[in-house]
Design a protein around this motif. Structure first.
Motif, PDB file in Angstrom:
ATOM      1  N   ASP A 211       2.359   4.246 -30.201  1.00 46.31           N
ATOM      2  CA  ASP A 211       2.523   3.699 -31.756  1.00 46.31           C
ATOM      3  C   ASP A 211       1.384   2.391 -31.830  1.00 46.31           C
ATOM      4  N   SER A 212       0.695   2.244 -31.013  1.00 45.92           N
ATOM      5  CA  SER A 212      -0.367   1.225 -31.079  1.00 45.92           C
ATOM      6  C   SER A 212      -1.722   1.800 -30.725  1.00 45.92           C
ATOM      7  N   VAL A 213      -1.770   2.559 -29.450  1.00 43.05           N
ATOM      8  CA  VAL A 213      -3.164   3.348 -29.232  1.00 43.05           C
ATOM      9  C   VAL A 213      -2.874   4.864 -29.344  1.00 43.05           C
ATOM     10  N   LEU A 214      -1.384   5.361 -28.927  1.00 43.15           N
ATOM     11  CA  LEU A 214      -1.104   6.623 -29.292  1.00 43.15           C
ATOM     12  C   LEU A 214      -0.407   6.740 -30.416  1.00 43.15           C
ATOM     13  N   LEU A 215      -0.948   7.368 -31.437  1.00 41.25           N
ATOM     14  CA  LEU A 215      -0.470   7.641 -32.659  1.00 41.25           C
ATOM     15  C   LEU A 215       0.383   9.031 -32.844  1.00 41.25           C
ATOM     16  N   GLU A 216       1.466   9.070 -33.524  1.00 46.36           N
ATOM     17  CA  GLU A 216       2.361  10.081 -33.895  1.00 46.36           C
ATOM     18  C   GLU A 216       1.428  10.982 -35.068  1.00 46.36           C
ATOM     19  N   GLY A 217       1.391  12.268 -34.682  1.00 42.02           N
ATOM     20  CA  GLY A 217       0.727  12.929 -35.646  1.00 42.02           C
ATOM     21  C   GLY A 217      -0.956  13.199 -35.134  1.00 42.02           C
ATOM     22  N   VAL A 218      -1.119  12.193 -34.144  1.00 45.89           N
ATOM     23  CA  VAL A 218      -2.756  12.263 -33.934  1.00 45.89           C
ATOM     24  C   VAL A 218      -2.412  12.675 -32.236  1.00 45.89           C
ATOM     25  N   HIS A 219      -1.863  12.061 -31.541  1.00 46.41           N
ATOM     26  CA  HIS A 219      -1.560  11.796 -30.058  1.00 46.41           C
ATOM     27  C   HIS A 219      -0.356  12.275 -29.663  1.00 46.41           C
ATOM     28  N   TYR A 220       0.570  12.610 -30.544  1.00 44.83           N
ATOM     29  CA  TYR A 220       1.977  13.069 -29.997  1.00 44.83           C
ATOM     30  C   TYR A 220       2.789  13.447 -31.263  1.00 44.83           C
ATOM     31  N   ILE A 221       3.720  14.364 -30.874  1.00 43.31           N
ATOM     32  CA  ILE A 221       4.540  15.084 -31.891  1.00 43.31           C
ATOM     33  C   ILE A 221       5.894  14.928 -31.573  1.00 43.31           C
ATOM     34  N   ARG A 222       6.902  15.039 -32.561  1.00 40.61           N
ATOM     35  CA  ARG A 222       8.373  15.140 -32.453  1.00 40.61           C
ATOM     36  C   ARG A 222       8.610  16.552 -32.695  1.00 40.61           C
TER      37      ARG A 222
ATOM     38  N   LYS B   9      12.843  14.153 -28.994  1.00 43.08           N
ATOM     39  CA  LYS B   9      11.948  14.489 -27.676  1.00 43.08           C
ATOM     40  C   LYS B   9      10.442  14.108 -28.290  1.00 43.08           C
ATOM     41  N   ILE B  10       9.617  13.539 -27.621  1.00 44.03           N
ATOM     42  CA  ILE B  10       8.110  13.454 -27.616  1.00 44.03           C
ATOM     43  C   ILE B  10       7.131  14.226 -26.933  1.00 44.03           C
ATOM     44  N   LEU B  11       6.594  14.855 -27.548  1.00 44.33           N
ATOM     45  CA  LEU B  11       5.342  15.956 -26.636  1.00 44.33           C
ATOM     46  C   LEU B  11       3.895  15.165 -26.832  1.00 44.33           C
ATOM     47  N   TYR B  12       3.336  14.897 -25.878  1.00 48.80           N
ATOM     48  CA  TYR B  12       1.908  14.099 -26.170  1.00 48.80           C
ATOM     49  C   TYR B  12       0.754  15.366 -26.011  1.00 48.80           C
ATOM     50  N   ILE B  13      -0.199  15.188 -26.927  1.00 51.62           N
ATOM     51  CA  ILE B  13      -1.047  16.392 -26.993  1.00 51.62           C
ATOM     52  C   ILE B  13      -2.382  15.822 -25.988  1.00 51.62           C
ATOM     53  N   TRP B  14      -2.544  16.606 -24.702  1.00 50.34           N
ATOM     54  CA  TRP B  14      -3.320  15.954 -23.771  1.00 50.34           C
ATOM     55  C   TRP B  14      -4.788  16.297 -24.312  1.00 50.34           C
ATOM     56  N   ASP B  15      -5.230  17.385 -25.089  1.00 47.72           N
ATOM     57  CA  ASP B  15      -6.470  17.549 -25.294  1.00 47.72           C
ATOM     58  C   ASP B  15      -7.206  16.140 -26.211  1.00 47.72           C
ATOM     59  N   VAL B  16      -6.257  16.075 -27.080  1.00 49.79           N
ATOM     60  CA  VAL B  16      -6.490  14.665 -28.224  1.00 49.79           C
ATOM     61  C   VAL B  16      -6.815  13.450 -27.296  1.00 49.79           C
ATOM     62  N   ILE B  17      -5.766  13.150 -26.512  1.00 52.37           N
ATOM     63  CA  ILE B  17      -5.811  11.794 -25.620  1.00 52.37           C
ATOM     64  C   ILE B  17      -6.858  11.999 -24.271  1.00 52.37           C
ATOM     65  N   GLU B  18      -7.189  13.271 -24.135  1.00 55.27           N
ATOM     66  CA  GLU B  18      -8.122  13.097 -22.960  1.00 55.27           C
ATOM     67  C   GLU B  18      -9.610  12.871 -23.678  1.00 55.27           C
TER      68      GLU B  18
ATOM     69  N   ASP C  79     -10.071  11.275 -26.278  1.00 59.99           N
ATOM     70  CA  ASP C  79     -10.067   9.620 -26.901  1.00 59.99           C
ATOM     71  C   ASP C  79     -10.321   8.977 -25.554  1.00 59.99           C
ATOM     72  N   MET C  80      -9.721   8.954 -24.531  1.00 53.18           N
ATOM     73  CA  MET C  80     -10.209   8.218 -23.310  1.00 53.18           C
ATOM     74  C   MET C  80     -11.582   8.240 -23.024  1.00 53.18           C
ATOM     75  N   LEU C  81     -12.002   9.673 -23.072  1.00 54.64           N
ATOM     76  CA  LEU C  81     -13.733   9.773 -22.934  1.00 54.64           C
ATOM     77  C   LEU C  81     -14.564   9.046 -23.726  1.00 54.64           C
TER      78      LEU C  81
END
Length: 78
Positions: A28-39, A45-54, A56-58
């Protein structure tokens, strides 16, 4: 759709962060619901979307400009 979804524990292992840090500082500060994770199914339950996070990190690590992440997902460049 072939996105890879990760639990908090799986994400923590992959990016070498403590699960508590992800839950308390990044979510909720760097990883945002609907962008980086979904419920899924509106549950807890929270599931993180790896492709988007990776991606953004790059993108952020290649930037040489000083930037402060904002709560709405943008950045403030100083």
């Amino acid at each position: 759709m072939s996105q890879e979804y990760l639990t908090t524990e799986e994400l923590a292992k992959r990016i070498k962060y403590d699960t508590r840090t992800i839950r308390e500082r990044l979510k909720d500060s760097v990883l945002l619901e609907g962008v980086h994770y979904i419920r899924p199914f509106g549950g807890r339950k929270i599931l993180y979307i790896w492709d988007v996070i990776e991606q953004d990190m790059l993108n952020h690590s290649s930037s040489h400009v000083f930037a402060v992440p904002m709560a709405g997902g943008g950045v403030c460049r100083g």
